[in-house]
Structures are given as structure tokens and as C-alpha cells.
Scaffold this active site. Structure first.
Site, PDB file in Angstrom:
ATOM      1  N   GLY A   1       0.795  -1.218   0.000  1.00 16.02           N
ATOM      2  CA  GLY A   1       0.000   0.000   0.000  1.00 16.02           C
ATOM      3  C   GLY A   1       0.827   1.266   0.000  1.00 16.02           C
ATOM      4  O   GLY A   1       0.450   2.263  -0.621  1.00 16.02           O
ATOM      5  N   THR A   2       1.958   1.249   0.684  1.00 13.96           N
ATOM      6  CA  THR A   2       2.800   2.443   0.738  1.00 13.96           C
ATOM      7  C   THR A   2       3.287   2.825  -0.652  1.00 13.96           C
ATOM      8  O   THR A   2       3.212   3.993  -1.057  1.00 13.96           O
ATOM      9  CB  THR A   2       3.992   2.219   1.687  1.00 13.96           C
TER      10      THR A   2
ATOM     11  N   GLN B   1      -7.507  -0.394   4.116  1.00 17.86           N
ATOM     12  CA  GLN B   1      -8.290  -0.954   5.218  1.00 17.86           C
ATOM     13  C   GLN B   1      -9.678  -1.406   4.784  1.00 17.86           C
ATOM     14  O   GLN B   1     -10.365  -2.106   5.542  1.00 17.86           O
ATOM     15  CB  GLN B   1      -8.422   0.073   6.348  1.00 17.86           C
TER      16      GLN B   1
ATOM     17  N   SER C   1      -3.598  -3.395  -0.370  1.00 15.66           N
ATOM     18  CA  SER C   1      -2.435  -4.120   0.151  1.00 15.66           C
ATOM     19  C   SER C   1      -2.882  -5.483   0.653  1.00 15.66           C
ATOM     20  O   SER C   1      -3.827  -5.589   1.441  1.00 15.66           O
ATOM     21  CB  SER C   1      -1.780  -3.332   1.285  1.00 15.66           C
TER      22      SER C   1
ATOM     23  N   HIS D   1      -1.728  -7.899   2.685  1.00 19.89           N
ATOM     24  CA  HIS D   1      -1.619  -8.458   4.027  1.00 19.89           C
ATOM     25  C   HIS D   1      -2.700  -7.964   4.978  1.00 19.89           C
ATOM     26  O   HIS D   1      -2.814  -8.463   6.092  1.00 19.89           O
ATOM     27  CB  HIS D   1      -0.229  -8.202   4.614  1.00 19.89           C
TER      28      HIS D   1
ATOM     29  N   CYS E   1       2.700   1.596  11.499  1.00 27.17           N
ATOM     30  CA  CYS E   1       3.829   2.321  10.915  1.00 27.17           C
ATOM     31  C   CYS E   1       4.327   3.445  11.817  1.00 27.17           C
ATOM     32  O   CYS E   1       5.349   4.059  11.549  1.00 27.17           O
ATOM     33  CB  CYS E   1       3.430   2.897   9.562  1.00 27.17           C
TER      34      CYS E   1
END
Length: 389
Positions: A73-74, A179, A199, A201, A331
Site C-alpha cells: 500500500g505504501t 483498510q 495491500s 496483508h 507504521c
């Protein structure tokens, strides 16, 4: 899962689904080669990669457009902001104060490159004020980046209304849906977001893979250059097995919604009712469950005297009791700071450091949560006593 650990931190990462691991192990036998190679092994890998791309697009209702596989995602958020803005003459970039650091940090860099950055006003539950947003979508606004579901306070933004406003004003819309994907039904045909970050995970897929989904006609300036993979948008040998695992994980969640969401919301609501009955516990974020991520519960803690308690200390106390939870984004959880998302809701520094988050997943049974209220009450009493000393 870790033996004897009750895992209630799904917003940080979810345990890989056994069926995902099994599918990845099967693909490893035949599709381990470089998908850019022209021999039979490379062609098998390329075929799996492209099937994964098509399946991911279909799962989220992307009829026309592109799927760019990323490291997570980052990277997807960075590529969205830098990729769009560095192709354009600097103008105004809008974002909410609830964004992840992987949106805030690129925005800070773009400010140095001549972009005007403006934060959207939100109410005390974190919801964007649509009337004020409409005014801010006037020129020189070129792009809005709005997190669909907040990891910190659980707020689900009214993305259908936001997307309609952006379309009417000709402003591009990016959403960090890290999310949301897998937790609620994402349909880009119904809610036409131009750029969407996911993302794996977060929804029981493998670590190290994500995607940026682009609507038809959206152009990006590549940020990682080299081999011109991913349609020239993102160089680097593609993680074929990880991409297939991500698609399998999202398929397991997305195709059976809304039932998993409803089940997790029932777990959440039961625990929420029990914990809010305790002295010194109150809710943060939306009180309306339809405006909150279904697997998310965020609380503010204080002593019986009303003195805010440390959310990080509560996380450590709960962990000693065998329960994994969080005091904020994974994070930034190593920092003893007031949570910026809670500050944006109008809370004081002390209150914004008292946040605690439980986030749930389909690996849980209702009985798993039976002992949580008693443990929570004991930990809260211990922290209150320490505060008095």
C-alpha cells in the site's frame, strides 16, 4: 497465528489464510520463472501474472483501466500521488487529516515541488464535510486523495458522494483503500474512484505485495525506472506468486461479502457494548456503525478521575494477558506521540495519546472474546493506579 495469542490487530496485518498459502505453494511449482522471459517457464509465469491482473480488476469492478502490482500500500500511495502530480503543472492537492503517512509524506514532498497542499475539514467523527469539500474542488485543485476507511478511528468516508463531486468538478480522485478492501464490498463501477490503493496483508494475503488500480485514461509518471514492467508504470521483476496470493485472498473475502462484514460487526458491537460500560472508556470515531469499518473498534481511555491514560501502556498490559491489540498505525506505533488522527477530531494531546484499537478478523469465534472485558478492566485499573502514584 501465534500459539496462545488472541490476535485482535487485523488493521496492522492479518494472518495469511491457509488456502492462500496452499495456492501459492502450488503456483511455486510451475510459475517461479521471470514473466518477461520468452521460454516456456517464463510464459507460464506471465500467464499467471496476467490472469491475476484480470481477476483482481474483476473483483473490484474495474471494467476498463489498469492494475499495477506494487510492493504494498505504501508504494501504491506514493505512485498515485507522485505519478499523477509530477505529470501536471502544480496546482492544489487536497487530502484529509486522517491519511496514512504514505500519503502525507509524498504530499509534503510535492509541496516543495510547488504544489499547494490543503487539508479537508472533518467533523468530530472524522467524516469529510461535503459542502466544504465541494467548494475546495474548484480550481486550482487537480487531485483529491481521501482514505476510504481510517485505520486509526475507523471512519468510512461517503465515497460515492465524494466521487460524484469530483467527477462533476473534473478533479481526479485517489483513495487509499488498504483498510477497506476485503472488509466491505468495493465496486469501482458503482463508485468511480480514479486511483485505488490496496495491500494484500490486510485481508489475509501475503506480505510484500499490493496494487494501484487505475481507471481508464489515467496516466502516470513512473517513479521506479529500469525494465519498464507493469505497462511501463513500475519497473522491476513482478512478484508473480505474491500477486496470485493477493488475488486468492481478496477472492475469498470479496465474493462472499457482505456476510463476513456483518459477522465481524456483530463481534465488534458485542465487545464495544461491554467495554463502554466500564468507567473511563469512551468511543472514538463514528458512533453510527454504518459509518465505521465493520471490523474496527477504537476507544479512548482515562482513569476514574478523568485523567487520560496511555494507549501504548494499555497495549503492553493487554499483551501480557495474551491479547494483541494496538494504540495506532503499525507504521508509527513505536513513537510515544499524540495520534494525529485523534488530534484532527478535536481531542487534546493527552486524549490523543490515550487511544486503543481492536480490529477483528474471520479467524475469530464469538467465544474468543469472552474473557476480554475482565482482562481489559483489570489492565485499566492497574494503569489508573500507576497514574495516581
Amino acid at each position: 497465528m501465534v500459539d496462545s495469542l488472541l490476535y485482535l490487530d487485523a488493521c496492522a496485518a492479518a494472518p495469511p489464510h491457509p488456502l492462500v498459502l496452499a495456492a501459492m505453494a502450488e503456483h511455486h511449482a510451475d510459475c517461479w520463472a521471470n514473466p518477461s522471459s520468452l521460454h516456456s517457464a517464463g510464459l507460464m509465469a506471465a500467464d499467471l501474472l496476467e490472469r491475476s491482473r484480470l481477476e483482481l480488476a474483476a473483483l473490484v469492478g474495474l471494467k476498463k483501466g489498469e492494475v499495477i502490482f506494487t510492493s504494498g500500500g505504501t508504494e501504491a500511495n506514493n505512485l498515485a500521488l507522485f505519478g499523477v502530480c509530477r505529470r501536471l503543472t502544480p496546482g492544489r492537492l487536497l487530502l484529509s487529516p486522517l491519511e496514512h503517512q504514505s500519503v502525507k509524506a509524498p504530499a509534503a514532498q510535492l509541496r516543495l515541488e510547488g504544489w499547494q497542499i490543503e487539508l479537508l475539514p472533518v467533523d468530530q467523527q472524522g467524516l469529510v464535510k461535503l459542502e466544504e469539500l465541494e467548494k475546495l474542488l474548484e480550481p486550482p485543485t487537480r487531485l483529491l486523495s481521501l482514505v476510504w476507511g481510517s485505520a486509526e478511528v475507523g471512519t468510512l468516508q461517503p465515497m460515492a458522494a465524494v466521487a460524484a463531486l469530483c467527477k462533476a468538478k473534473g478533479v481526479l480522485l485517489h483513495s487509499d483503500a488498504v483498510q477497506v478492501a476485503g472488509e466491505v464490498l468495493v465496486d469501482l463501477e458503482a463508485i468511480p474512484v480514479d486511483l485505488l490503493s490496496v495491500s494484500a496483508h490486510k485481508f489475509q494475503g501475503p506480505r510484500g505485495v499490493g496494487a494501484l488500480l487505475l481507471a481508464d485514461g489515467i496516466e502516470l509518471q513512473p517513479q521506479i525506472r529500469g525494465g519498464a514492467q507493469e505497462g511501463g508504470h513500475r519497473s522491476g521483476t513482478e512478484p508473480v506468486i505474491l500477486a496470485a496470493g493477493m488475488v486468492k485472498a481478496l477472492e475469498l473475502r470479496q465474493t462472499c461479502q457482505p456476510h463476513p462484514a456483518e459477522q465481524l460487526a456483530q463481534l465488534r458491537d458485542r465487545l464495544m457494548e461491554q467495554l463502554l460500560a466500564l468507567i473511563g472508556v469512551r468511543l472514538s470515531g463514528p458512533s453510527n456503525p454504518k459509518q465505521r469499518l465493520p471490523h474496527h473498534l477504537s476507544l479512548l481511555l482515562s482513569s476514574p478521575e478523568g485523567v487520560p491514560l496511555s494507549g501504548r501502556s494499555m497495549v503492553r498490559a493487554m499483551a501480557r494477558g495474551g491479547v494483541a491489540c494496538s494504540s495506532g498505525s503499525a507504521c508509527s506505533s513505536g513513537k510515544e506521540l499524540a495520534n494525529s488522527n485523534l488530534l484532527a477530531l478535536g481531542l487534546s494531546d493527552a486524549e490523543a495519546a490515550s487511544g486503543l484499537r481492536f480490529s477483528f478478523g474471520p479467524w475469530l469465534e464469538p467465544s474468543d472474546l469472552d474473557e476480554i472485558p475482565a482482562l481489559f478492566e483489570r489492565c485499566l485499573a492497574e494503569l489508573s493506579l500507576e497514574k495516581l502514584q
